[in-house]
Design a protein around this motif. Structure first.
Motif, PDB file in Angstrom:
ATOM      1  N   CYS A   8       4.941  -0.359   4.957  1.00 40.10           N
ATOM      2  CA  CYS A   8       6.071  -1.273   4.775  1.00 40.10           C
ATOM      3  C   CYS A   8       5.792  -2.558   5.536  1.00 40.10           C
ATOM      4  O   CYS A   8       5.413  -2.532   6.712  1.00 40.10           O
ATOM      5  CB  CYS A   8       7.351  -0.630   5.280  1.00 40.10           C
ATOM      6  SG  CYS A   8       8.748  -1.763   5.272  1.00 40.10           S
ATOM      7  N   VAL A  10       7.842  -4.687   6.561  1.00 41.98           N
ATOM      8  CA  VAL A  10       8.898  -5.013   7.513  1.00 41.98           C
ATOM      9  C   VAL A  10       8.781  -4.147   8.768  1.00 41.98           C
ATOM     10  O   VAL A  10       8.652  -4.650   9.875  1.00 41.98           O
ATOM     11  CB  VAL A  10      10.300  -4.858   6.883  1.00 41.98           C
ATOM     12  CG1 VAL A  10      11.380  -5.410   7.815  1.00 41.98           C
ATOM     13  CG2 VAL A  10      10.351  -5.567   5.537  1.00 41.98           C
ATOM     14  N   CYS A  11       8.787  -2.829   8.595  1.00 48.63           N
ATOM     15  CA  CYS A  11       8.800  -1.943   9.771  1.00 48.63           C
ATOM     16  C   CYS A  11       7.464  -1.248  10.016  1.00 48.63           C
ATOM     17  O   CYS A  11       7.324  -0.473  10.949  1.00 48.63           O
ATOM     18  CB  CYS A  11       9.922  -0.921   9.652  1.00 48.63           C
ATOM     19  SG  CYS A  11       9.625   0.271   8.330  1.00 48.63           S
ATOM     20  N   HIS A  28      13.076   3.088   0.065  1.00 50.65           N
ATOM     21  CA  HIS A  28      12.849   2.775   1.477  1.00 50.65           C
ATOM     22  C   HIS A  28      13.494   1.432   1.833  1.00 50.65           C
ATOM     23  O   HIS A  28      14.167   1.312   2.862  1.00 50.65           O
ATOM     24  CB  HIS A  28      11.341   2.736   1.773  1.00 50.65           C
ATOM     25  CG  HIS A  28      11.025   2.276   3.168  1.00 50.65           C
ATOM     26  ND1 HIS A  28      10.942   3.131   4.242  1.00 50.65           N
ATOM     27  CD2 HIS A  28      10.787   1.023   3.670  1.00 50.65           C
ATOM     28  CE1 HIS A  28      10.677   2.443   5.336  1.00 50.65           C
ATOM     29  NE2 HIS A  28      10.560   1.150   5.022  1.00 50.65           N
ATOM     30  N   HIS A  33      16.125  -1.533   4.919  1.00 49.15           N
ATOM     31  CA  HIS A  33      16.170  -3.003   4.978  1.00 49.15           C
ATOM     32  C   HIS A  33      17.045  -3.540   3.853  1.00 49.15           C
ATOM     33  O   HIS A  33      16.528  -4.126   2.897  1.00 49.15           O
ATOM     34  CB  HIS A  33      14.752  -3.586   4.862  1.00 49.15           C
ATOM     35  CG  HIS A  33      13.716  -2.807   5.597  1.00 49.15           C
ATOM     36  ND1 HIS A  33      13.652  -2.776   6.967  1.00 49.15           N
ATOM     37  CD2 HIS A  33      12.705  -2.003   5.154  1.00 49.15           C
ATOM     38  CE1 HIS A  33      12.634  -1.990   7.345  1.00 49.15           C
ATOM     39  NE2 HIS A  33      12.065  -1.504   6.245  1.00 49.15           N
TER      40      HIS A  33
HETATM   41 ZN   LIG Z   1      10.330  -0.447   6.305  1.00 43.53          ZN
END
Ligand SMILES: [Zn+2]
Length: 210
Positions: A8, A10-11, A28, A33
């Protein structure tokens, strides 16, 4: 099957999913998010409207070429391109491909319709324009539910060479075959009384009843 693991953005968490199916990754996003998920949804909707707009523009181009019998070279003409300053006009090559696809779709569509009709009538005619000859072939039937008259042009082909009865029979067979139209389905064929047509059907009819 085609299982992949993606990181991912973002994370940095690793998410399992499969190639070609994005549902796990979207899930997810939605769970972890929500803002990114919203952004994703908007972008997806945008690209789908863009695609729709592009497709309808291309379809309009195909209709224009077909309805006006314009040469494809018109699409490359400067003055034509000026009509659509904000639009990407597809190349002649692309349009040629789309035209072939659209023609194939048309044939498949007609085949499907004719497949469900018990009887049809057809008309056949040859005519000349300038030094070119064309063979026109149309098909007519009654809608089984509404009894509405339905018609379609199956062919308007160049018909070079001599228009002898055997060549007339040959081209008719060829078109029938193209549309999966068995002769048993054709109740009547309407033509003028040109000797080539008369002879084609006399010979053709005899050969059928044998
Ligand atoms: Zn994520």
């Amino acid at each position: 099957m085609n299982g992949i693991i993606a990181e991912c953005q973002v994370c940095k968490k690793r998410v399992k999913g499969s190639l070609g199916v994005s549902s796990n990754f979207i899930w997810h996003l939605r769970k972890h998010h929500p803002n990114k998920h919203k952004e994703f949804k908007t972008k997806k909707a945008e690209s789908s409207t863009k695609l729709k707009r592009k497709n309808s523009f291309n379809q309009n181009l195909l209709n224009f070429i077909g309805d006006t019998c314009s040469p494809l070279s018109v699409l490359e003409h400067k003055s034509f391109l000026k009509l659509f300053p904000a639009q990407h006009v597809p190349s002649r090559r692309t349009i040629t491909r789309l035209l072939a696809e659209s023609h194939q779709e048309f044939i498949e569509n007609i085949k499907m319709i004719l497949d469900n009709i018990q009887y049809v009538c057809v008309t056949a005619d040859v005519w000349s324009g300038g030094k070119r000859s064309f063979f026109g072939y149309t098909c007519h039937w009654l809608d089984a539910q509404t009894f509405e008259r339905k018609s379609v042009a199956l062919a308007c082909r160049r018909f070079p060479g001599s228009h002898s009865f055997d060549r007339v029979a040959e081209i008719i067979l060829e078109i029938n075959e193209q549309y999966g139209l068995p002769v048993q389905k054709i109740l009547y064929t309407i033509t003028d009384n040109g000797s080539n047509f008369v002879k084609a059907f006399r010979e053709f009819g005899v050969s059928l009843s044998k």
